[in-house]
Scaffold this motif. Structure first.
Motif, mmCIF file in Angstrom:
data_model
loop_
_atom_site.group_PDB
_atom_site.id
_atom_site.type_symbol
_atom_site.label_atom_id
_atom_site.label_comp_id
_atom_site.label_asym_id
_atom_site.label_seq_id
_atom_site.Cartn_x
_atom_site.Cartn_y
_atom_site.Cartn_z
ATOM 1 N N ARG A 21 -6.730 -0.311 -13.208
ATOM 2 C CA ARG A 21 -7.162 1.047 -12.863
ATOM 3 C C ARG A 21 -6.372 2.078 -13.666
ATOM 4 O O ARG A 21 -6.926 3.073 -14.149
ATOM 5 C CB ARG A 21 -6.956 1.315 -11.367
ATOM 6 N N ALA A 45 -11.384 -4.049 -18.368
ATOM 7 C CA ALA A 45 -11.322 -3.266 -17.141
ATOM 8 C C ALA A 45 -12.685 -3.084 -16.489
ATOM 9 O O ALA A 45 -12.792 -2.997 -15.261
ATOM 10 C CB ALA A 45 -10.694 -1.900 -17.445
ATOM 11 N N SER A 47 -7.642 2.255 -17.244
ATOM 12 C CA SER A 47 -8.908 2.976 -17.321
ATOM 13 C C SER A 47 -8.689 4.481 -17.183
ATOM 14 O O SER A 47 -9.291 5.282 -17.920
ATOM 15 C CB SER A 47 -9.863 2.482 -16.227
ATOM 16 N N ALA A 48 -7.825 4.849 -16.231
ATOM 17 C CA ALA A 48 -7.541 6.275 -16.049
ATOM 18 C C ALA A 48 -6.854 6.863 -17.265
ATOM 19 O O ALA A 48 -7.148 8.001 -17.684
ATOM 20 C CB ALA A 48 -6.679 6.466 -14.806
ATOM 21 N N ASP A 87 -13.671 -5.953 -11.142
ATOM 22 C CA ASP A 87 -14.126 -6.212 -9.768
ATOM 23 C C ASP A 87 -14.934 -7.504 -9.690
ATOM 24 O O ASP A 87 -14.795 -8.283 -8.741
ATOM 25 C CB ASP A 87 -14.963 -5.033 -9.266
ATOM 26 N N LEU A 109 -5.066 -5.065 -9.201
ATOM 27 C CA LEU A 109 -5.885 -4.307 -10.144
ATOM 28 C C LEU A 109 -5.319 -2.919 -10.430
ATOM 29 O O LEU A 109 -5.964 -2.124 -11.119
ATOM 30 C CB LEU A 109 -7.319 -4.189 -9.619
ATOM 31 N N GLY A 145 -6.035 -4.534 -4.428
ATOM 32 C CA GLY A 145 -5.626 -3.233 -4.969
ATOM 33 C C GLY A 145 -4.339 -3.322 -5.768
ATOM 34 O O GLY A 145 -4.213 -2.700 -6.829
#
Length: 595
Positions: A126, A161, A129-130, A165, A122, A119
């Motif tokens: 994140r 992005a 992307s947001a 994962d 990344l 977490g």
């Protein structure tokens, strides 16, 4: 750092990426703006000890800089300064782009898990992307800020992005790291924790990647994956490493933090390790020859001065009744002549600093007194049970026996049981099946992968590192190297594991300076503590040496010297290693492949 070409005096090579002002770095595809890392005359030191002195580094995108040097030279400190974790006491560091760091040691927060590290790594992906979603949702095709939209899209594309994962999962898998997000970090081994963090940082795709000894806890497959990732890295990579093969495979330049004869670090543009090593060896030979010559010249100067001044008391005396001032006049002339000699010779003198230490490996015995023959150490069909019904080691039908002067190279992937086998050979791990036999009087020196394992003796026991628990451990870390070495010698003597006529003095090995040995162990760098561990393994002049990943944390120069010493020593030697260059250097040894 005013970098000079290795071995050629006064020929400036320049900083990484070119000398002079910082060049306009080529943009990384998809990145916003140029990526570069600049250290301008950076100086840093700890209380009572200078570490970095006016170091300059200029690294544009595409630079892969290998940082080498003796243990304690400031390699890890430089990485922390470049990362912004330490503020330079003078000079400045400029970073254009995001930064990811993988240090040698990881402080584990309570209840932190593999998912915690994933977490954290990344979080930037994140956020990008947001940010893009917010810009797209609020974008007005007539009045919207097209530059902001372009920037947000470029950032997401640069970080890939949508693939983050999968990248994390692939990196953890290829590096042999735990992938369960609920696994607690404090339940993992040091190597497992390092691999988890390294995999997360690689998947993060930062613009500037700073790695401290990244191959220490990787097997061959993991190193190959890491090498491919670094060679394709679009931004800046700075790696502190002892891995000689990694220098060949990845680096575009090598920065050696060891002082040269003029006291400055050196930047080598040649990226082949053999080329760098040859240039440095030649420079060291010239340095040592110059230092020896200057010491001899200083001794001759001292003798001439003593003779000149001593002559004043034996000067010719005038007869009685003659000019009483004649002897005094001649005396003043001698004083002036001696002073002129001092001034002339001091003007001709060149201040040459003391050359760096060089490993002096002890003359280890091959057999104990009264040796009746047969193997020194013999382990048959060893099995060591593990958690969850899975054995840590099971070598049914296998016998490992070491004759005098014997050699064995142990290899295999992470988790194959190399460290467990060495523990079984040392007698520090109980066997659930099999038998271990150590010949009478045989002393065994052990260098463990994580910390000091000391020296074991014929009954298969060993002097505990810190008897009395964590309080004693903390007190031991505050001991000086000399005190800790003396305490260990006393423990071995009480355990009957030491022949006082064969004791190896720690200061004689060339592993640590007397100044470093006077300091508390807790103040030494990771590499210097590793050197101390190696010294302790040699303390009792063992007949058998068991070395688990001996290249970990050691400087590449010392690794070369140690490899030569292991090949030449009269003691029997077992080496477990993933180091590709050491494996190649010991390729003529019998090899046991686990897994």
């Amino acid at each position: 750092m005013s970098a000079t070409r290795g071995g050629s005096r006064g020929q400036p090579l320049g900083t990484v990426g070119g000398a002079g002002p910082v060049p306009a770095a080529a943009p990384v595809p998809g990145a916003v703006g140029p990526v570069h890392l600049v250290a301008d005359a950076v100086t840093f030191g700890y209380p009572g000890r200078a570490v970095l002195d006016r170091v300059d580094v200029t690294a544009p995108a595409g630079t892969r800089l290998g940082v080498v040097g003796e243990n304690g030279a400031g390699k890890s400190t430089l990485l922390r300064v470049l990362a912004g974790e330490l503020a330079p006491q003078d000079g400045a560091v400029r970073r254009a782009g995001t930064v990811a760091v993988v240090a040698q040691e990881l402080d584990v927060a309570p209840a932190a898990t593999v998912g915690t590290l994933v977490g954290e790594s990344l979080a930037g992906v994140r956020a990008a992307s947001a940010r893009l979603e917010d810009v797209v949702d609020g974008f007005d095709h007539e009045t919207g800020d097209l530059a902001a939209l372009t920037e947000a899209i470029g950032r997401v594309e640069h970080l890939a992005a949508w693939d983050a994962d999968r990248r994390v999962d692939e990196a953890l898998s290829r590096l042999g790291a735990p992938r369960d997000p609920d696994r607690r970090l404090d339940e993992l081994s040091v190597g497992e924790r390092y691999r988890v963090r390294l995999g997360c940082r690689l998947a993060e795709r930062a613009d500037i990647l700073l790695l401290d000894e990244p191959t220490n806890h990787l097997d061959v497959a993991g190193i190959e994956y890491l090498t491919a990732q670094l060679r394709a890295w679009p931004g800046v990579v700075v790696i502190v490493t002892h891995d000689r093969q990694l220098l060949d495979d990845v680096m575009t330049a090598i920065l050696d933090l060891d002082p040269s004869m003029d006291g400055r670090p050196v930047l080598y543009g040649a990226t082949r390790y053999a080329t760098y090593r040859f240039a440095k060896t030649q420079a060291l030979r010239r340095w040592r020859a110059r230092y020896t010559a200057e010491r001899k010249r200083a001794a001759r100067l001292a003798e001439r001065l003593d003779a000149s001044y001593e002559g004043l008391s034996d000067e010719w005396r005038p007869p009685k009744g003659s000019d009483k001032h004649r002897r005094g006049t001649r005396a003043r002339q001698h004083v002036k002549a001696a002073d002129r000699l001092v001034q002339r010779l001091e003007a001709e003198a060149v201040e040459v600093p003391v050359p760096p230490l060089e490993l002096t490996f002890p003359d280890l015995p091959s057999v104990p007194d009264g040796y009746p023959g047969g193997p020194l150490l013999d382990v048959r069909a060893p099995r060591v049970a593990g958690a969850g019904g899975r054995d840590r080691l099971d070598l049914a039908g296998t016998r490992v026996d070491l004759p005098p002067c014997g050699r064995l190279l142990v290899t295999g992937a992470n988790g194959a049981g190399k460290s467990t086998l060495l523990g079984a050979l040392a007698g520090t791990l109980a066997l659930d099946r099999g038998a271990r036999t150590l010949a009478a009087g045989v002393r065994v020196g052990v260098l463990g992968q994580e910390g000091l394992d000391g020296v074991v003796h014929g009954r298969g026991t060993r002097a505990a590192r810190h008897p009395g628990g964590s309080a004693r451990a903390g007190a031991a870390e505050r001991e000086s190297g000399f005190d800790a070495y003396a305490r260990r010698a006393l423990e071995l003597l009480e355990a009957g594991a030491l022949d006082t006529t064969r004791l190896v003095p720690v200061a004689s090995l060339g592993l640590l300076s007397e100044e470093d040995l006077d300091r508390p162990l807790e103040e030494l760098s990771v590499g210097q503590r590793r050197r101390f561990d190696l010294a302790c393994a040699l303390l009792a002049a063992p007949h058998v040496l068991l070395l688990d990943e001996p290249t970990n944390h050691l400087s590449i120069g010392l690794v070369d010297e140690l490899t030569e010493a292991l090949r030449a020593t009269s003691a029997a030697v077992v080496v477990a290693t993933h180091d590709r260059k050491m494996r190649a250097d010991l390729a003529d040894w019998p090899e046991l492949v686990l897994g």
